[in-house]
Write a protein that holds these residues in place. Sequence first.
Motif, PDB file in Angstrom:
ATOM      1  N   LEU A 171      -2.924  10.964   0.915  1.00 52.25           N
ATOM      2  CA  LEU A 171      -1.988   9.910   0.536  1.00 52.25           C
ATOM      3  C   LEU A 171      -1.512  10.143  -0.891  1.00 52.25           C
ATOM      4  O   LEU A 171      -1.066  11.206  -1.236  1.00 52.25           O
TER       5      LEU A 171
ATOM      6  N   VAL B  17       0.863  -1.153   0.000  1.00 50.84           N
ATOM      7  CA  VAL B  17       0.000   0.000   0.000  1.00 50.84           C
ATOM      8  C   VAL B  17       0.909   1.215   0.000  1.00 50.84           C
ATOM      9  O   VAL B  17       1.679   1.427   0.921  1.00 50.84           O
ATOM     10  N   GLY B  18       0.856   1.962  -1.065  1.00 48.22           N
ATOM     11  CA  GLY B  18       1.710   3.125  -1.198  1.00 48.22           C
ATOM     12  C   GLY B  18       1.728   3.584  -2.634  1.00 48.22           C
ATOM     13  O   GLY B  18       1.008   3.042  -3.475  1.00 48.22           O
TER      14      GLY B  18
ATOM     15  N   ARG C 203      -4.255  -6.330  -0.731  1.00 49.31           N
ATOM     16  CA  ARG C 203      -3.042  -5.515  -0.929  1.00 49.31           C
ATOM     17  C   ARG C 203      -2.823  -5.206  -2.408  1.00 49.31           C
ATOM     18  O   ARG C 203      -2.442  -4.092  -2.762  1.00 49.31           O
TER      19      ARG C 203
ATOM     20  N   LEU D 111       0.235  -0.249   5.532  1.00 48.26           N
ATOM     21  CA  LEU D 111       0.177   1.176   5.232  1.00 48.26           C
ATOM     22  C   LEU D 111       1.086   1.948   6.184  1.00 48.26           C
ATOM     23  O   LEU D 111       0.990   1.812   7.397  1.00 48.26           O
TER      24      LEU D 111
ATOM     25  N   ALA E  69      -6.590   8.868   3.962  1.00 45.33           N
ATOM     26  CA  ALA E  69      -6.849   7.949   5.068  1.00 45.33           C
ATOM     27  C   ALA E  69      -7.422   8.765   6.221  1.00 45.33           C
ATOM     28  O   ALA E  69      -7.116   9.945   6.377  1.00 45.33           O
TER      29      ALA E  69
ATOM     30  N   PHE F 116      -8.633   4.087   3.318  1.00 47.27           N
ATOM     31  CA  PHE F 116      -7.639   3.591   4.263  1.00 47.27           C
ATOM     32  C   PHE F 116      -7.893   4.164   5.652  1.00 47.27           C
ATOM     33  O   PHE F 116      -8.398   5.284   5.787  1.00 47.27           O
TER      34      PHE F 116
ATOM     35  N   THR G  49       0.549   4.563  10.725  1.00 47.05           N
ATOM     36  CA  THR G  49       0.473   3.230  10.130  1.00 47.05           C
ATOM     37  C   THR G  49      -0.957   2.714  10.184  1.00 47.05           C
ATOM     38  O   THR G  49      -1.786   3.199  10.957  1.00 47.05           O
TER      39      THR G  49
END
Length: 178
Positions: free
Chosen positions: A137, A23-24, A64, A116, A143, A96, A111
């Motif tokens: 994000l 996740v990113g 994911r 995440l 999130a 998120f 986190t």
Amino acid sequence: MTLDLNRFAGQLEQADCVAAAKVGPHPKLDEWDPPLCGDIDIQIDRDGQWHSLGQPIHRERLVRLFASVLRRESDGHYYLVTPVEKWRIQVLDHPFVLTDLVEQDGAWQLTGPLGLTVCLGDEHPWSLQQGLPSIALWHGNAARLGRNLYHRLAPQCEQREDQYGLNLGQRWCPMGEA
């Protein structure tokens, strides 16, 4: 048209998303501009839980993978995107949820589930959205603070003008309106 999850996962694998299924930010995601294939019955609930056909998706690896190619576009909708397909999904709140906050080497790191991790800063600012704390994000996603984290931070809040919030380093982080 319906989404064949195995075929979709195969496309992501070919696009090297599986190896990077974290996740990113996915560097290629902003370059992809496939046509909209339609809506798919995938929903992310208010707690960040992914559902398909009304049932929770329990395969974390699949979640994911999907989360790694999720983007929010200027129309306000969320899409799962590959180099050749784009499917609209439903997100009830934020896709998120952040569950922990720690200071590490002078930086504040948040986190959440699925691995995440985000550092609070200019690239990932803290703001109020619809009266709730939110962290920007990548790819238009955001999130929100999980309930436990919110309640853990609330006693540390102070009032500034028309907001309650707290200072994290040099940043004012609003938690709600006064």
